[in-house]
Design a protein around this motif. Structure first.
Motif, PDB file in Angstrom:
ATOM      1  N   LEU A   1       0.829  -1.204   0.000  1.00  0.00           N
ATOM      2  CA  LEU A   1       0.000   0.000   0.000  1.00  0.00           C
ATOM      3  C   LEU A   1       0.865   1.256   0.000  1.00  0.00           C
ATOM      4  O   LEU A   1       0.532   2.246  -0.653  1.00  0.00           O
ATOM      5  CB  LEU A   1      -0.924   0.010   1.219  1.00  0.00           C
ATOM      6  N   ALA A   2       1.970   1.223   0.722  1.00  0.00           N
ATOM      7  CA  ALA A   2       2.863   2.378   0.729  1.00  0.00           C
ATOM      8  C   ALA A   2       3.423   2.647  -0.657  1.00  0.00           C
ATOM      9  O   ALA A   2       3.547   3.799  -1.085  1.00  0.00           O
ATOM     10  CB  ALA A   2       3.993   2.151   1.733  1.00  0.00           C
ATOM     11  N   ALA A   3       3.761   1.580  -1.379  1.00  0.00           N
ATOM     12  CA  ALA A   3       4.268   1.747  -2.736  1.00  0.00           C
ATOM     13  C   ALA A   3       3.185   2.289  -3.663  1.00  0.00           C
ATOM     14  O   ALA A   3       3.442   3.159  -4.502  1.00  0.00           O
ATOM     15  CB  ALA A   3       4.793   0.414  -3.266  1.00  0.00           C
ATOM     16  N   LEU A   4       1.965   1.799  -3.517  1.00  0.00           N
ATOM     17  CA  LEU A   4       0.868   2.239  -4.375  1.00  0.00           C
ATOM     18  C   LEU A   4       0.483   3.688  -4.112  1.00  0.00           C
ATOM     19  O   LEU A   4       0.117   4.423  -5.038  1.00  0.00           O
ATOM     20  CB  LEU A   4      -0.350   1.339  -4.161  1.00  0.00           C
ATOM     21  N   THR A   5       0.522   4.102  -2.857  1.00  0.00           N
ATOM     22  CA  THR A   5       0.042   5.428  -2.485  1.00  0.00           C
ATOM     23  C   THR A   5       1.142   6.459  -2.358  1.00  0.00           C
ATOM     24  O   THR A   5       0.858   7.653  -2.236  1.00  0.00           O
ATOM     25  CB  THR A   5      -0.699   5.370  -1.147  1.00  0.00           C
ATOM     26  N   GLN A   6       2.398   6.013  -2.360  1.00  0.00           N
ATOM     27  CA  GLN A   6       3.526   6.897  -2.105  1.00  0.00           C
ATOM     28  C   GLN A   6       3.429   7.544  -0.733  1.00  0.00           C
ATOM     29  O   GLN A   6       3.925   8.642  -0.497  1.00  0.00           O
ATOM     30  CB  GLN A   6       3.666   7.967  -3.199  1.00  0.00           C
ATOM     31  N   ALA A   7       2.763   6.856   0.181  1.00  0.00           N
ATOM     32  CA  ALA A   7       2.647   7.307   1.564  1.00  0.00           C
ATOM     33  C   ALA A   7       3.771   6.717   2.388  1.00  0.00           C
ATOM     34  O   ALA A   7       4.445   5.782   1.971  1.00  0.00           O
ATOM     35  CB  ALA A   7       1.300   6.868   2.139  1.00  0.00           C
ATOM     36  N   THR A   8       3.972   7.261   3.591  1.00  0.00           N
ATOM     37  CA  THR A   8       4.915   6.650   4.505  1.00  0.00           C
ATOM     38  C   THR A   8       4.293   5.392   5.096  1.00  0.00           C
ATOM     39  O   THR A   8       3.062   5.270   5.186  1.00  0.00           O
ATOM     40  CB  THR A   8       5.287   7.593   5.654  1.00  0.00           C
ATOM     41  N   ILE A   9       5.126   4.460   5.504  1.00  0.00           N
ATOM     42  CA  ILE A   9       4.601   3.244   6.095  1.00  0.00           C
ATOM     43  C   ILE A   9       3.826   3.554   7.374  1.00  0.00           C
ATOM     44  O   ILE A   9       2.841   2.886   7.684  1.00  0.00           O
ATOM     45  CB  ILE A   9       5.740   2.228   6.351  1.00  0.00           C
ATOM     46  N   ALA A  10       4.234   4.591   8.111  1.00  0.00           N
ATOM     47  CA  ALA A  10       3.517   4.963   9.328  1.00  0.00           C
ATOM     48  C   ALA A  10       2.095   5.422   9.002  1.00  0.00           C
ATOM     49  O   ALA A  10       1.129   5.046   9.683  1.00  0.00           O
ATOM     50  CB  ALA A  10       4.274   6.064  10.077  1.00  0.00           C
ATOM     51  N   ASP A  11       1.943   6.224   7.941  1.00  0.00           N
ATOM     52  CA  ASP A  11       0.607   6.681   7.543  1.00  0.00           C
ATOM     53  C   ASP A  11      -0.256   5.511   7.086  1.00  0.00           C
ATOM     54  O   ASP A  11      -1.443   5.441   7.403  1.00  0.00           O
ATOM     55  CB  ASP A  11       0.710   7.710   6.420  1.00  0.00           C
ATOM     56  N   VAL A  12       0.338   4.603   6.310  1.00  0.00           N
ATOM     57  CA  VAL A  12      -0.421   3.452   5.821  1.00  0.00           C
ATOM     58  C   VAL A  12      -0.889   2.582   6.979  1.00  0.00           C
ATOM     59  O   VAL A  12      -2.052   2.187   7.056  1.00  0.00           O
ATOM     60  CB  VAL A  12       0.419   2.629   4.832  1.00  0.00           C
TER      61      VAL A  12
END
Length: 226
Positions: free
Chosen positions: A140-151
């Motif tokens: 999900l972090a890769a798909l969203t370009q979010a930080t792992i903490a946010d995911v």
């Protein structure tokens, strides 16, 4: 009915130390919200909206013989075949948006053009992930370009259907959100030992993504062999 296990050589490399990855994931024509991630992800079912799949009932609970694939059960072994069992064309409200590109990416759109769902399947190297749940958060972090903490803060467990049992016993991590009038749902599952993963990205311009996700789940059981 078009029902088959898709296979593709696509590789998605995930690591806790490097989430900005060299992976080309096609974006929906109706305005995918992440480019880059802007902090809009919320837990599926947040903001008083229902999750994309209802909780399992007695008829679709994990099978008693251990053939389910929840995060609490043993992950499929190396050598397993895992992919989407593609049944979207059996639903007349959907049509092909893009054919399989040979890299594990293909998509459908609703006939009215309001929603696009993009599927991916392929190989995953989830370096540093302790288990399938953590590896799925990395996806999900890769798909969203979010930080792992946010995911990790936003995602929750939402099951997909198992093509072999018909039960909703293939756990994923899922997030939903909105970008103006558009809404989106993303579900991802990494099978760490098998080195494989599946995901879909659904977005709708009319705010209906959470409801439409139920149809996506119903039409696309995950086939796991081995």
């Amino acid at each position: 009915m078009n029902t088959r296990l898709r296979t593709a050589p696509a590789v998605l490399r995930l690591g806790a130390a490097g989430l900005l990855l060299a992976v080309a994931l096609p974006l929906s024509a109706c305005g995918f919200p992440f480019s880059p991630y802007s902090g809009g992800a919320v837990a599926v079912g947040g903001d008083d909206s229902p999750p994309p799949s209802t909780p399992p009932t007695s008829s679709d609970a994990p099978a008693a013989d251990g053939t389910g694939f929840t995060f609490d059960e043993p992950t499929p072994a190396a050598g397993a075949q895992i992919g989407w069992s593609d049944r979207m064309l059996s639903d007349s409200s959907w049509t092909i948006d893009a054919l399989d590109d040979g890299n594990g990416n293909w998509s459908y759109k609703t006939t009215d053009g309001v929603c696009v769902v993009k599927f991916w399947q392929g190989t995953v190297s989830a370096t540093g992930a302790a288990d399938d749940r953590a590896a799925s958060d990395l996806m999900l972090a890769a798909l969203t370009q979010a930080t792992i903490a946010d995911v990790t803060a936003a995602a929750e467990d939402v099951p997909l259907k198992n093509a072999s049992t018909g039960a909703r016993d293939v756990d994923t991590r899922a997030v939903q959100g909105e970008n103006g009038a558009a809404t989106w749902v993303i579900q991802a599952r990494a099978f760490r030992t098998a080195g494989l993963g599946v995901s879909y990205v659904l977005d709708c311009t009319d705010g209906s993504a959470v409801d439409v996700a139920r149809t996506v789940i119903a039409n696309n059981p995950v086939q796991i062999i081995g």
